[in-house]
Design a protein around this motif. Structure first.
Motif, PDB file in Angstrom:
ATOM      1  N   LEU A 173       0.828  -1.207   0.000  1.00 29.15           N
ATOM      2  CA  LEU A 173       0.000   0.000   0.000  1.00 29.15           C
ATOM      3  C   LEU A 173       0.863   1.258   0.000  1.00 29.15           C
ATOM      4  CD1 LEU A 173      -2.701  -1.121   2.592  1.00 29.15           C
ATOM      5  CD2 LEU A 173      -3.132  -0.609   0.171  1.00 29.15           C
ATOM      6  N   TYR A 174       1.931   1.227   0.774  1.00 33.31           N
ATOM      7  CA  TYR A 174       2.821   2.392   0.837  1.00 33.31           C
ATOM      8  C   TYR A 174       3.399   2.720  -0.547  1.00 33.31           C
ATOM      9  CZ  TYR A 174       6.806   5.363   1.872  1.00 33.31           C
ATOM     10  OH  TYR A 174       7.718   6.408   1.877  1.00 33.31           O
ATOM     11  N   ASN A 175       3.692   1.692  -1.306  1.00 34.80           N
ATOM     12  CA  ASN A 175       4.318   1.884  -2.615  1.00 34.80           C
ATOM     13  C   ASN A 175       3.320   1.932  -3.774  1.00 34.80           C
ATOM     14  OD1 ASN A 175       7.429   1.767  -2.225  1.00 34.80           O
ATOM     15  ND2 ASN A 175       6.628   0.119  -0.915  1.00 34.80           N
ATOM     16  N   SER A 176       2.041   1.920  -3.460  1.00 35.10           N
ATOM     17  CA  SER A 176       1.023   1.941  -4.510  1.00 35.10           C
ATOM     18  C   SER A 176       1.049   3.256  -5.281  1.00 35.10           C
ATOM     19  CB  SER A 176      -0.366   1.741  -3.885  1.00 35.10           C
ATOM     20  OG  SER A 176      -1.372   1.981  -4.843  1.00 35.10           O
ATOM     21  N   LYS A 177       0.850   3.169  -6.573  1.00 35.34           N
ATOM     22  CA  LYS A 177       0.770   4.355  -7.442  1.00 35.34           C
ATOM     23  C   LYS A 177      -0.686   4.737  -7.721  1.00 35.34           C
ATOM     24  CE  LYS A 177       5.267   4.121  -7.999  1.00 35.34           C
ATOM     25  NZ  LYS A 177       6.149   5.060  -7.253  1.00 35.34           N
ATOM     26  N   ARG A 178      -1.618   3.959  -7.185  1.00 37.58           N
ATOM     27  CA  ARG A 178      -3.023   4.167  -7.514  1.00 37.58           C
ATOM     28  C   ARG A 178      -3.829   4.728  -6.340  1.00 37.58           C
ATOM     29  NH1 ARG A 178      -5.351  -0.920 -10.664  1.00 37.58           N
ATOM     30  NH2 ARG A 178      -7.005   0.631 -10.959  1.00 37.58           N
ATOM     31  N   LEU A 179      -3.136   5.072  -5.269  1.00 41.24           N
ATOM     32  CA  LEU A 179      -3.806   5.642  -4.100  1.00 41.24           C
ATOM     33  C   LEU A 179      -3.200   6.994  -3.757  1.00 41.24           C
ATOM     34  CD1 LEU A 179      -3.849   2.457  -1.831  1.00 41.24           C
ATOM     35  CD2 LEU A 179      -5.853   3.494  -2.915  1.00 41.24           C
ATOM     36  N   THR A 180      -4.039   7.910  -3.316  1.00 39.53           N
ATOM     37  CA  THR A 180      -3.519   9.192  -2.849  1.00 39.53           C
ATOM     38  C   THR A 180      -2.849   8.987  -1.500  1.00 39.53           C
ATOM     39  OG1 THR A 180      -5.533   9.774  -1.639  1.00 39.53           O
ATOM     40  CG2 THR A 180      -5.439  10.372  -3.987  1.00 39.53           C
ATOM     41  N   ALA A 181      -2.121   9.982  -1.042  1.00 41.07           N
ATOM     42  CA  ALA A 181      -1.423   9.886   0.248  1.00 41.07           C
ATOM     43  C   ALA A 181      -2.411   9.628   1.379  1.00 41.07           C
ATOM     44  CB  ALA A 181      -0.628  11.164   0.507  1.00 41.07           C
ATOM     45  N   SER A 182      -3.543  10.310   1.376  1.00 43.16           N
ATOM     46  CA  SER A 182      -4.525  10.121   2.444  1.00 43.16           C
ATOM     47  C   SER A 182      -5.189   8.750   2.356  1.00 43.16           C
ATOM     48  CB  SER A 182      -5.592  11.226   2.382  1.00 43.16           C
ATOM     49  OG  SER A 182      -6.295  11.188   1.150  1.00 43.16           O
ATOM     50  N   GLU A 183      -5.425   8.264   1.118  1.00 41.90           N
ATOM     51  CA  GLU A 183      -6.006   6.933   0.946  1.00 41.90           C
ATOM     52  C   GLU A 183      -5.037   5.858   1.432  1.00 41.90           C
ATOM     53  OE1 GLU A 183      -8.947   7.546  -2.926  1.00 41.90           O
ATOM     54  OE2 GLU A 183      -6.813   7.105  -3.231  1.00 41.90           O
ATOM     55  N   LYS A 184      -3.751   6.047   1.122  1.00 40.30           N
ATOM     56  CA  LYS A 184      -2.734   5.105   1.597  1.00 40.30           C
ATOM     57  C   LYS A 184      -2.722   5.039   3.121  1.00 40.30           C
ATOM     58  CE  LYS A 184       0.686   5.590  -2.112  1.00 40.30           C
ATOM     59  NZ  LYS A 184       2.094   5.959  -2.397  1.00 40.30           N
ATOM     60  N   GLU A 185      -2.681   6.211   3.744  1.00 34.88           N
ATOM     61  CA  GLU A 185      -2.588   6.259   5.208  1.00 34.88           C
ATOM     62  C   GLU A 185      -3.781   5.569   5.853  1.00 34.88           C
ATOM     63  OE1 GLU A 185      -1.772   9.466   8.782  1.00 34.88           O
ATOM     64  OE2 GLU A 185      -2.969  10.097   7.066  1.00 34.88           O
ATOM     65  N   LYS A 186      -4.984   5.860   5.372  1.00 27.17           N
ATOM     66  CA  LYS A 186      -6.180   5.257   5.954  1.00 27.17           C
ATOM     67  C   LYS A 186      -6.172   3.742   5.781  1.00 27.17           C
ATOM     68  CE  LYS A 186     -11.218   5.440   6.041  1.00 27.17           C
ATOM     69  NZ  LYS A 186     -11.314   3.964   6.089  1.00 27.17           N
ATOM     70  N   ALA A 187      -5.813   3.279   4.589  1.00 24.59           N
ATOM     71  CA  ALA A 187      -5.786   1.837   4.338  1.00 24.59           C
ATOM     72  C   ALA A 187      -4.724   1.152   5.186  1.00 24.59           C
ATOM     73  CB  ALA A 187      -5.530   1.567   2.856  1.00 24.59           C
ATOM     74  N   MET A 188      -3.558   1.775   5.322  1.00 21.94           N
ATOM     75  CA  MET A 188      -2.488   1.197   6.131  1.00 21.94           C
ATOM     76  C   MET A 188      -2.869   1.153   7.607  1.00 21.94           C
ATOM     77  SD  MET A 188       0.787   2.959   4.225  1.00 21.94           S
ATOM     78  CE  MET A 188       2.062   2.195   5.253  1.00 21.94           C
ATOM     79  N   ILE A 189      -3.568   2.188   8.062  1.00 20.39           N
ATOM     80  CA  ILE A 189      -4.043   2.194   9.448  1.00 20.39           C
ATOM     81  C   ILE A 189      -5.030   1.051   9.666  1.00 20.39           C
ATOM     82  CG2 ILE A 189      -5.505   3.455  11.091  1.00 20.39           C
ATOM     83  CD1 ILE A 189      -4.152   6.027  10.110  1.00 20.39           C
ATOM     84  N   ASP A 190      -5.914   0.819   8.692  1.00 22.68           N
ATOM     85  CA  ASP A 190      -6.885  -0.274   8.811  1.00 22.68           C
ATOM     86  C   ASP A 190      -6.184  -1.624   8.906  1.00 22.68           C
ATOM     87  OD1 ASP A 190      -9.013   1.457   8.746  1.00 22.68           O
ATOM     88  OD2 ASP A 190      -9.428   1.198   6.608  1.00 22.68           O
ATOM     89  N   VAL A 191      -5.128  -1.814   8.117  1.00 24.04           N
ATOM     90  CA  VAL A 191      -4.385  -3.078   8.142  1.00 24.04           C
ATOM     91  C   VAL A 191      -3.680  -3.260   9.480  1.00 24.04           C
ATOM     92  CG1 VAL A 191      -2.470  -4.371   7.130  1.00 24.04           C
ATOM     93  CG2 VAL A 191      -4.077  -3.147   5.640  1.00 24.04           C
ATOM     94  N   ALA A 192      -2.956  -2.230   9.929  1.00 22.28           N
ATOM     95  CA  ALA A 192      -2.230  -2.311  11.198  1.00 22.28           C
ATOM     96  C   ALA A 192      -3.201  -2.480  12.366  1.00 22.28           C
ATOM     97  CB  ALA A 192      -1.373  -1.058  11.388  1.00 22.28           C
TER      98      ALA A 192
END
Length: 408
Positions: free
Chosen positions: A108-127
């Protein structure tokens, strides 16, 4: 065949669409788990330890792979277990949900298809869900049966702000806070999340996250065990020795407050009436680290010096302690429905009196007044003993007052 953890995931999940749809599935998975049933809702929204039954089940694992990631976990498991880095005997670091979760943080951190805020939210959900999985396993070990709710509430009330859960306020807030820490750029795991090249660092990340959440539970569990043992000790003594006035104490709060306040002021100067062996026994059981002899010295001091100009703090402490007790019990009336609840009352008040950090001005004033009395009446200079005597004195004032009708 891939020889590293990253290599296996690249082979098996390299075509996973790391897009807003995946982020939405991750969010749905988290929220569905939180709201699965009443126990889950109460746990995540609350701050109690061991009261609600929260479990990460096989059905949740199946949903993670089939609905969230849409992958074949059987093949993934076989390939991961073929690696030299993975030891199946180490359950945490060989668990494929755990491994998939830390890989997903990297992806998710290295995804090119998500905005910075989308990445952060998704990563928080995983963690977040990784920590939830860990804590439910820890709970299954510590709590074969639900903990007593009253004791769990007393545990939380007694915690200082050194405890992460106390600072956060709820389990949900704690998991969010910890998740943000895990993925932060200054995190000790940030390089692992960013590169995912070091198998040893990947496995350490899993054990570290689990270890930190285990420490939260372990420290609180130690407090819970102590309070549970203390409650048993208090109840076993008080239930046969004394009877409180129950709900009648609060039936007419204003009138009864004045009556009980007048009563304690009347009996303090009379040593025989004020100091009752049964009440002393209950309080010394509640404060088992307190010296009974030194405690009697404190009570004797109060009786001998009450009303003297240079000992005004004795009367003030009675007033403040009773005012606080009536106010607190007005919000917790169920604790005085019968005499068996005496143990609960003492346990809860003791946790309030012993809290290492206080913000309630009444409690702060009570502590200062009781400290002044203990300093004048006790020969002990030990800070822990002085604190125990201070709490014992406050509890004694409440209990001796509330047993007015018993001794009348």
């Amino acid at each position: 065949m891939a020889s590293t953890i990253k290599g296996v995931f690249n082979d098996e999940l390299g075509d996973l669409e790391l897009d807003p749809k995946l982020a939405k599935r991750l969010s749905h998975f988290k929220h569905a788990f939180i709201n699965k049933n009443e126990d889950h809702i109460n746990f995540f929204g609350g701050n109690l330890l061991g009261v609600e039954i929260v479990r990460y089940l096989q059905a949740d694992r199946d949903q993670w792979f089939s609905e969230v990631l849409d992958i074949d976990d059987v093949t993934l498991t076989e390939k991961l277990y073929s690696l030299d880095a993975i030891n199946e005997e180490f359950k945490r670091t060989s668990d494929v949900v755990n491994l998939t979760s830390v890989w997903l943080l990297h992806a998710l951190y290295n995804s090119k298809r998500l905005t910075a805020s989308e990445k952060e939210k998704a990563m928080i959900d995983v963690a977040y869900m990784l920590q939830v999985k860990f804590i439910t396993s820890i709970f299954a070990h510590y709590f074969k049966f639900p903990a007593d709710k009253e004791i769990a509430q007393a545990v939380y009330e007694s915690l200082s702000y050194k405890f992460a859960l106390k600072r956060a306020g709820s389990w949900n807030a704690l998991f969010i806070e910890r998740s943000k820490d895990i993925i932060a750029h200054n995190s000790i795991h940030f390089k692992t999340i960013k590169d995912f090249n070091d198998d040893e660092a990947i496995l350490y990340m899993i054990t570290d996250i689990q270890g930190r959440i285990r420490e939260v539970v372990k420290k609180m569990y130690a407090v819970l065990i102590q309070m549970r043992d203390d409650k048993n000790r208090i109840t076993s003594t008080s239930s046969v020795a004394l009877t409180t006035d129950g709900e009648m104490i609060l039936k007419d709060r204003q009138r009864n407050f004045s009556t009980y306040k007048r009563y304690i002021h009347e009996i303090i100067p009379d040593r025989t009436t004020f100091i009752r062996d049964e009440v002393v026994s209950v309080i010394t059981d509640a404060m088992h680290t307190m010296s009974p002899k030194l405690f009697l010295d404190v009570l004797e001091h109060c009786s001998a010096n009450y009303g003297k100009a240079n000992h005004a703090e004795i009367g003030e402490l009675c007033d403040e302690t009773l005012l606080h007790a009536f106010d607190w019990l007005s919000a917790n009336k169920a604790l005085l429905r019968n005499q068996a609840d005496l143990g609960k009352l003492l346990t809860r008040l003791r946790s309030l009196y012993m809290a290492s950090r206080m913000v309630d001005p009444t409690l702060l004033k009570m502590r200062d007044l009781a400290d002044s009395i203990v300093e004048k009446s006790s020969t002990s200079k030990n800070k822990a003993m002085q604190a125990a005597l201070r709490t014992g004195l406050q509890l004694y004032i409440v209990l001796r007052t509330f047993t007015m009708n018993y001794y009348s």
